[in-house]
Write an enzyme that holds these catalytic residues in place. Structure first.
Site, PDB file in Angstrom:
ATOM      1  CG  HIS A  56      -2.205  -0.601   1.105  1.00 16.49           C
ATOM      2  ND1 HIS A  56      -2.443  -1.906   1.478  1.00 16.49           N
ATOM      3  CD2 HIS A  56      -3.380  -0.130   0.633  1.00 16.49           C
ATOM      4  CE1 HIS A  56      -3.714  -2.205   1.250  1.00 16.49           C
ATOM      5  NE2 HIS A  56      -4.306  -1.147   0.736  1.00 16.49           N
ATOM      6  CG  ASN A  73       3.510  -5.199   3.194  1.00 14.57           C
ATOM      7  OD1 ASN A  73       2.709  -5.827   3.878  1.00 14.57           O
ATOM      8  ND2 ASN A  73       3.165  -4.152   2.475  1.00 14.57           N
TER       9      ASN A  73
END
Length: 409
Positions: free
Chosen positions: A216, A246
């Site tokens: 994201h 991540n």
């Protein structure tokens, strides 16, 4: 307006002696408690009338409660339902049933003609308002030729941090932007692709941690409502990121930014982008890494710039996207210690397997890496002051990251 009734969707009640209600709320008012009282899966948009009477201001919490004074109104709006807006008013006999929309949460993506980042165009992700205006939840600068997001920009509400509604992540969507490229399949078949590129014994990409996840840019937990969180599940808001990073130091950076906003108790502007293309060496030959065929480049680094518009201060976090090397060069001096992110993070930010990470001054990072910032923050005043964590900081972001992202997040 025929809205589907759902008694547990949102509780608005007169605060006459309710236990746990903040003292600042008058006993003759109505309150919405976040996140406990907003449970509708098909969640409407809650709008407060603007000064001109138009319904153009989506409700945002300023803490665990949002209060309405006697006589104040709130509108319930379901984008895409094609139905009228329901207006509800707080009064002394306030006993309101909750509502949910007929359709599931949806958001629109609008491509604008505004050029950004040198090679991209601005895409707005959000929904139309009854006023006819379009409400942007966040914006992405997207390079359609190379199918690569250059950056995203959004506002993080510091007063709402910690009160976001629980959202079950759905499938990531392309909204037709990627054409014939099946990006979902590319993520699922990446190991086979890299086995062909580097040989079946390659160790660059392996599960469970050394594989590319959907990283994201604007993270879902930065937003309060489910509709907003759902809007982040767009591929134009993602770039390939190693899973170990991540859910490692990049998640730690996201937590730090939310901690900062919470301590400041105000809106901050967050710009998240990518830098360079990951290069991996095999048999003395370096190769640029792409998820597709020369499209959807795997970034060498991720960066997150945080701006305080009131004080015009800024800081940039930069994380390596290579868990196989012990050094990286973001072309800027590490100022984590100076900004209040130093000693507590040394153990984590220096761990290359979860993403080497440093903090940078905005001016140095932007100038040396030739970053073109969005117009909203392209102000020379931001380059003069370093945004620091207040000494009364919340050290939640320093702790070992234990929150797990959804698989393939």
């Amino acid at each position: 307006m025929h809205l589907q009734l759902n008694l547990c969707a949102i509780l608005l009640s007169v605060l006459n002696g309710i236990q746990g209600a903040p003292k600042s709320i008058n006993s003759k008012s109505c309150a919405i408690s976040f996140p406990e009282n907003v449970t509708a899966k098909k969640e409407p948009v809650y709008l407060k009338p603007s000064n001109d009477g138009s319904l153009s201001t989506p409700l945002q919490p300023s803490g665990p409660f949002v209060s309405l004074k006697i006589g104040e109104s709130l509108a319930i709006f379901c984008p895409g339902d094609g139905k009228d807006v329901e207006t509800i008013t707080c009064n002394t006999n306030f006993d309101l049933a909750s509502y949910s929309c007929n359709k599931s949460t949806s958001t629109d993506t609008i491509e604008t003609e505004e050029v950004c980042g040198g090679s991209g165009k601005v895409y707005k992700v959000g929904f139309p308002l009854p006023s006819g205006n379009f409400h942007s939840i966040y914006q992405t600068c997207f390079d359609k030729k190379n199918l690569t997001p250059l950056y995203s920009i959004h506002i993080l509400n510091g007063q709402a941090v910690g009160y976001h509604l629980k959202h079950t992540r759905g499938s990531f969507r392309t909204n037709g932007i990627y054409g014939k490229v099946n990006i979902d399949k590319l993520y699922k078949t990446q190991i086979e692709k890299f086995n062909k590129l580097f040989g079946p014994k390659q160790t660059f990409f392996r599960r469970p941690l050394n594989f590319l996840s959907r990283g994201h840019l604007s993270p879902e937990v930065d937003f309060t409502f489910r509709r907003e969180q759902h809007a982040t599940e767009m591929y134009i808001n993602t770039a390939p990121q190693y899973q170990s990073i991540n859910q490692g130091n990049w998640l730690r950076v996201e937590n730090h930014v939310r901690d900062l906003a919470k301590v400041l108790q105000k809106d901050i502007t967050v710009v998240t982008g990518i830098l360079g293309i990951l290069r991996l060496k095999s048999k003395k030959i370096e190769k640029e890494i792409y998820l597709g065929d020369d499209v959807i480049a795997v970034p060498a680094m991720f960066w997150k710039a945080v701006f305080d518009p009131q004080k015009q201060e800024a800081i940039v976090f930069v994380s390596s996207n290579n868990p196989h090397v012990k050094t990286f060069n973001p072309n800027c001096k590490d100022v984590c210690a100076q900004a209040g992110f130093g000693n507590d993070n040394l153990e984590y930010f220096s761990n290359y397997s979860i993403g080497l990470t440093i903090c940078c001054k905005l001016e140095e990072f932007v100038k040396r890496n030739k970053i073109i910032l969005p117009k909203e923050v392209n102000n020379k005043n931001y380059t003069k002051k370093l945004l620091k964590f207040p000494k009364t900081r919340n050290k939640e972001g320093d702790k070992k990251v234990v929150r797990k992202r959804a698989k393939g997040a």
